[in-house]
Write an enzyme that holds these catalytic residues in place. Structure first.
Site, PDB file in Angstrom:
ATOM      1  N   LYS A 114       0.863  -1.182   0.000  1.00 23.81           N
ATOM      2  CA  LYS A 114       0.000   0.000   0.000  1.00 23.81           C
ATOM      3  C   LYS A 114       0.899   1.230   0.000  1.00 23.81           C
ATOM      4  O   LYS A 114       1.432   1.630   1.028  1.00 23.81           O
ATOM      5  CB  LYS A 114      -0.884  -0.025   1.250  1.00 23.81           C
ATOM      6  CG  LYS A 114      -2.240   0.645   1.104  1.00 23.81           C
ATOM      7  CD  LYS A 114      -2.194   2.123   0.843  1.00 23.81           C
ATOM      8  CE  LYS A 114      -1.896   2.946   2.085  1.00 23.81           C
ATOM      9  NZ  LYS A 114      -1.752   4.387   1.746  1.00 23.81           N
ATOM     10  N   GLU A 146       9.165   0.966  11.183  1.00 23.10           N
ATOM     11  CA  GLU A 146      10.250   1.921  10.895  1.00 23.10           C
ATOM     12  C   GLU A 146       9.629   3.304  11.035  1.00 23.10           C
ATOM     13  O   GLU A 146       8.984   3.781  10.107  1.00 23.10           O
ATOM     14  CB  GLU A 146      10.715   1.621   9.471  1.00 23.10           C
ATOM     15  CG  GLU A 146      11.668   2.579   8.886  1.00 23.10           C
ATOM     16  CD  GLU A 146      12.942   2.510   9.626  1.00 23.10           C
ATOM     17  OE1 GLU A 146      13.277   3.542  10.214  1.00 23.10           O
ATOM     18  OE2 GLU A 146      13.554   1.436   9.633  1.00 23.10           O
ATOM     19  N   CYS A 156      13.277  10.476   7.711  1.00 23.97           N
ATOM     20  CA  CYS A 156      13.042   9.982   9.070  1.00 23.97           C
ATOM     21  C   CYS A 156      14.275  10.158   9.959  1.00 23.97           C
ATOM     22  O   CYS A 156      14.153  10.449  11.139  1.00 23.97           O
ATOM     23  CB  CYS A 156      12.604   8.531   9.038  1.00 23.97           C
ATOM     24  SG  CYS A 156      13.685   7.459   8.095  1.00 23.97           S
ATOM     25  N   GLU A 172       8.683  15.698  15.762  1.00 21.24           N
ATOM     26  CA  GLU A 172       9.170  15.527  14.393  1.00 21.24           C
ATOM     27  C   GLU A 172       8.461  16.527  13.490  1.00 21.24           C
ATOM     28  O   GLU A 172       7.242  16.478  13.350  1.00 21.24           O
ATOM     29  CB  GLU A 172       8.906  14.085  13.921  1.00 21.24           C
ATOM     30  CG  GLU A 172       9.486  13.811  12.553  1.00 21.24           C
ATOM     31  CD  GLU A 172       9.355  12.343  12.113  1.00 21.24           C
ATOM     32  OE1 GLU A 172       8.248  11.795  12.182  1.00 21.24           O
ATOM     33  OE2 GLU A 172      10.375  11.768  11.692  1.00 21.24           O
TER      34      GLU A 172
HETATM   35  P1  NAI Z   1       1.472   8.450   7.895  1.00 19.79           P
HETATM   36  O1  NAI Z   1       2.358   7.711   8.810  1.00 19.79           O
HETATM   37  O2  NAI Z   1       0.049   8.623   8.331  1.00 19.79           O
HETATM   38  O3  NAI Z   1       1.481   7.744   6.473  1.00 19.79           O
HETATM   39  C1  NAI Z   1       2.339   6.670   6.127  1.00 19.79           C
HETATM   40  C2  NAI Z   1       1.539   5.588   5.419  1.00 19.79           C
HETATM   41  O4  NAI Z   1       0.566   5.039   6.307  1.00 19.79           O
HETATM   42  C3  NAI Z   1       0.760   6.062   4.199  1.00 19.79           C
HETATM   43  O5  NAI Z   1       0.787   5.050   3.215  1.00 19.79           O
HETATM   44  C4  NAI Z   1      -0.648   6.223   4.747  1.00 19.79           C
HETATM   45  O6  NAI Z   1      -1.665   6.118   3.768  1.00 19.79           O
HETATM   46  C5  NAI Z   1      -0.722   5.052   5.698  1.00 19.79           C
HETATM   47  N1  NAI Z   1      -1.737   5.165   6.751  1.00 19.79           N
HETATM   48  C6  NAI Z   1      -2.280   6.298   7.275  1.00 19.79           C
HETATM   49  N2  NAI Z   1      -3.162   5.975   8.251  1.00 19.79           N
HETATM   50  C7  NAI Z   1      -3.179   4.628   8.338  1.00 19.79           C
HETATM   51  C8  NAI Z   1      -3.869   3.691   9.174  1.00 19.79           C
HETATM   52  N3  NAI Z   1      -4.730   4.084  10.116  1.00 19.79           N
HETATM   53  N4  NAI Z   1      -3.626   2.373   9.008  1.00 19.79           N
HETATM   54  C9  NAI Z   1      -2.744   1.947   8.089  1.00 19.79           C
HETATM   55  N5  NAI Z   1      -2.068   2.778   7.265  1.00 19.79           N
HETATM   56  C10 NAI Z   1      -2.280   4.103   7.387  1.00 19.79           C
HETATM   57  O7  NAI Z   1       2.126   9.866   7.632  1.00 19.79           O
HETATM   58  P2  NAI Z   1       1.538  11.182   6.896  1.00 19.79           P
HETATM   59  O8  NAI Z   1       0.139  11.462   7.348  1.00 19.79           O
HETATM   60  O9  NAI Z   1       1.766  11.052   5.450  1.00 19.79           O
HETATM   61  O10 NAI Z   1       2.516  12.303   7.464  1.00 19.79           O
HETATM   62  C11 NAI Z   1       2.301  12.911   8.719  1.00 19.79           C
HETATM   63  C12 NAI Z   1       3.588  13.057   9.478  1.00 19.79           C
HETATM   64  O11 NAI Z   1       4.146  11.793   9.751  1.00 19.79           O
HETATM   65  C13 NAI Z   1       4.692  13.800   8.758  1.00 19.79           C
HETATM   66  O12 NAI Z   1       4.577  15.153   8.896  1.00 19.79           O
HETATM   67  C14 NAI Z   1       5.925  13.254   9.441  1.00 19.79           C
HETATM   68  O13 NAI Z   1       6.181  13.952  10.616  1.00 19.79           O
HETATM   69  C15 NAI Z   1       5.534  11.861   9.776  1.00 19.79           C
HETATM   70  N6  NAI Z   1       6.094  10.911   8.790  1.00 19.79           N
HETATM   71  C16 NAI Z   1       7.247  10.295   9.110  1.00 19.79           C
HETATM   72  C17 NAI Z   1       7.827   9.430   8.221  1.00 19.79           C
HETATM   73  C18 NAI Z   1       9.111   8.792   8.555  1.00 19.79           C
HETATM   74  O14 NAI Z   1       9.682   8.103   7.731  1.00 19.79           O
HETATM   75  N7  NAI Z   1       9.605   8.971   9.756  1.00 19.79           N
HETATM   76  C19 NAI Z   1       7.249   9.154   6.898  1.00 19.79           C
HETATM   77  C20 NAI Z   1       6.007   9.838   6.662  1.00 19.79           C
HETATM   78  C21 NAI Z   1       5.475  10.690   7.590  1.00 19.79           C
END
Ligand code: NAI
Ligand code: MG
Length: 491
Positions: free
Chosen positions: A186, A260, A294, A395
């Site tokens: 996904k 991760e 990250c 973050e």
């Molecule tokens: P997110 O963690 O919500 O999204 C990552 C993935 O998870 C996407 O594919 C999303 O569609 C999916 N996802 C979202 N809600 C879910 C759920 N309930 N169950 C299963 N999958 C789900 O991150 P988002 O909303 O894109 O970004 C928000 C903040 O998260 C960013 O501002 C950043 O601070 C942090 N982030 C950190 C990352 C890292 O690698 N450390 C990567 C992406 C975001």
């Protein structure tokens, strides 16, 4: 010259789900749109997978796991991975351009990932024929031979973020193919195209239908995957909060889970360090990918005698970074991925001065000409930051560096560890003793000394504390896709 033509995959046609080797619409017929972070243009309409589509994909992955794929010998899986590596290399420019156009990574940085992607896929190919159990001595009263078998864990649900879509897809699909698992991937709703195309290349490389499936959509699609009773393992990369939701959802069927997650990594510069080397590395340790990384070293601790000097040097370096459109080869600072991410980063730009931090450079959106179509933020440095400020604890995931002064080794280690995260850390010093002490005492999964950001498929990467569990890279990466069977034979 970097060729900047539009990749063939962006053809104006709606992008369907990839299930059982077929391109299919969502059963509901629903779609969503993805826009270019850099130009604001519509990149593609994509099928919005619902729970019923996720179920279809999981059933295809289960059938493939139990079907012909289970009879592939390790050398055959290796051959598939090597063919995939060749196909990915031949199409690398187009694949990288998908990320450039969709999520806004600057083209020169995107093209720079070619070597790492090749090394990774060839590493996974090597791993396919290196999987092995052990013969173990035992003290059972009668003669029994005991040994272990390593078996693929089964159907993997992988959920990835938008900040490194191509690389993330490769690091999820690679171990699946090496071990004989199958996958439902996904991608993030802001960056689906390179994972979709990568999955098509898997089919071209000879991966049987159903082994690699892709369901596009947002959080609800991911939630359906992480709660599906027939998924054996979830591999997640993304935010801590979403990771926690996935762990909770996985409990219903006790899935194996690797996480991760995010970070607020300390990067520590001692006064005796090579400051010429530390300056660009400290800046790019945050501003790379516009801070959407990250492992970014966003808490920059600088020893008091060189504090103000380093604040000024890093600020001068940051102010000179070329801000521009993602497709311009000169660009170092591209746009943030979306309006949502811009809103989030902006809130921290406002918060810094309110909390009493000193804004040294940046702190604002950059507009004008082509930059009006997306969301650019100038590389931002806050100085005189203190540990309790939210900008030092949360973050931000944007081009924002917090610089904090410190006075001693013990003090800085304590403060570096005073965070719920533990993904990475950096140390800059010419004193090997100091470096080794910091290496030992910083509670984080990766430590870089007199460097920041090195990664390799042979070296484990992952989190301590709330930055997650499990490792990607190294033997543990492969092991997370295997389970161990203990076998006893009366001799
Ligand atoms: P997110 O963690 O919500 O999204 C990552 C993935 O998870 C996407 O594919 C999303 O569609 C999916 N996802 C979202 N809600 C879910 C759920 N309930 N169950 C299963 N999958 C789900 O991150 P988002 O909303 O894109 O970004 C928000 C903040 O998260 C960013 O501002 C950043 O601070 C942090 N982030 C950190 C990352 C890292 O690698 N450390 C990567 C992406 C975001
Ligand atoms: Mg977008």
């Amino acid at each position: 010259m970097i060729e900047t033509r539009r990749p063939a995959f962006i053809d104006g046609k709606p992008k369907q789900l990839l299930i059982d080797g077929q391109h299919v619409d969502a059963l509901s017929g629903k779609t969503f749109q993805s826009f270019s972070a850099s130009t604001g243009e519509l990149v593609a309409d994509l099928a919005l997978a619902g729970a019923e589509d996720v179920d279809r994909a999981v059933r295809a992955a289960r059938a493939a796991f139990e079907g012909p794929w289970s009879r592939f010998k390790p050398a055959e899986r290796q051959a598939v991975l090597l063919r995939l590596a060749d196909l990915v290399d031949a199409e690398f420019q187009d694949l990288a351009l998908l990320d450039v156009i969709e999520m806004g990574r600057p083209i020169t940085a995107a093209m720079g990932l070619r070597g790492m992607l090749q090394r990774s896929l060839r590493h996974f190919a090597g791993a396919a024929t290196a999987i092995h159990g052990e013969t173990l001595s035992n003290s059972f009263p009668v003669d029994l031979l005991s040994y272990t078998l390593k078996e693929p864990v089964g159907v993997v649900g992988a959920i990835i973020p938008w900040n490194g879509p191509l690389f993330s897809a490769a690091w999820k699909i690679g171990p699946v193919l090496a071990t004989g698992c199958t996958i439902v991937l996904k991608p993030a709703e802001d960056a689906s195209l390179s994972p979709l195309r990568f999955a098509e290349l898997c089919l071209e490389a000879g991966v049987p239908p159903g082994v690699v499936n892709v369901v596009t959509g947002a959080g609800e699609t991911g939630a359906a995957l992480s709660a599906h009773p027939d998924v054996d393992k979830i591999a997640f990369t993304g935010s801590c909060e979403t990771g926690q939701r996935i762990i909770a959802a996985s409990a219903g069927s006790v899935k194996k889970v690797t996480m991760e997650l995010g970070g607020k990594s300390p990067n520590i510069i001692f006064a005796d360090a090579d400051l010429d080397a530390a300056t660009p590395a400290a800046a790019m340790g945050v501003f790379n990918n516009s801070g959407q990384v990250c492992a970014a070293g966003t808490r920059l601790f600088v020893e008091r005698p060189v504090y103000e000097e380093m604040v000024q040097r890093i600020a001068a370096f940051a102010a000179n970074l070329k801000i521009g459109p993602s497709l311009d080869p000169e660009t170092v600072i591209g746009p943030l991925v979306s309006a949502k991410q811009f809103a989030r980063v902006s809130s921290y730009l406002d918060l810094g001065p309110q909390e009493g931090a000193r804004l040294v450079t940046g702190g604002h959106r950059v507009t004008g000409g082509a930059l009006d179509q997306g969301h650019w933020v100038a590389p931002t440095i806050f100085a005189d930051v203190t540990d309790e400020m939210r900008i030092a604890r949360e973050e931000i995931f944007g081009p924002v560096s917090c610089i904090l002064p410190f006075d001693s080794l013990d003090e800085v280690i304590g403060r570096a560890n005073a965070t719920r995260f533990g993904l990475a850390g950096g140390v800059w010093t010419r004193d090997i003793g100091k470096a080794m002490t910091a290496v030992k005492r910083i509670r984080a999964g990766s430590i870089w000394v007199n460097h920041y950001f090195a990664m390799d498929p042979s070296v484990p990467f992952g989190g301590y504390k709330m930055s997650g569990y499990g490792r990607e890279g190294g033997a543990e990466h492969i092991d997370a896709y295997l389970q161990t069977k203990g076998v006893w034979i009366r001799t």
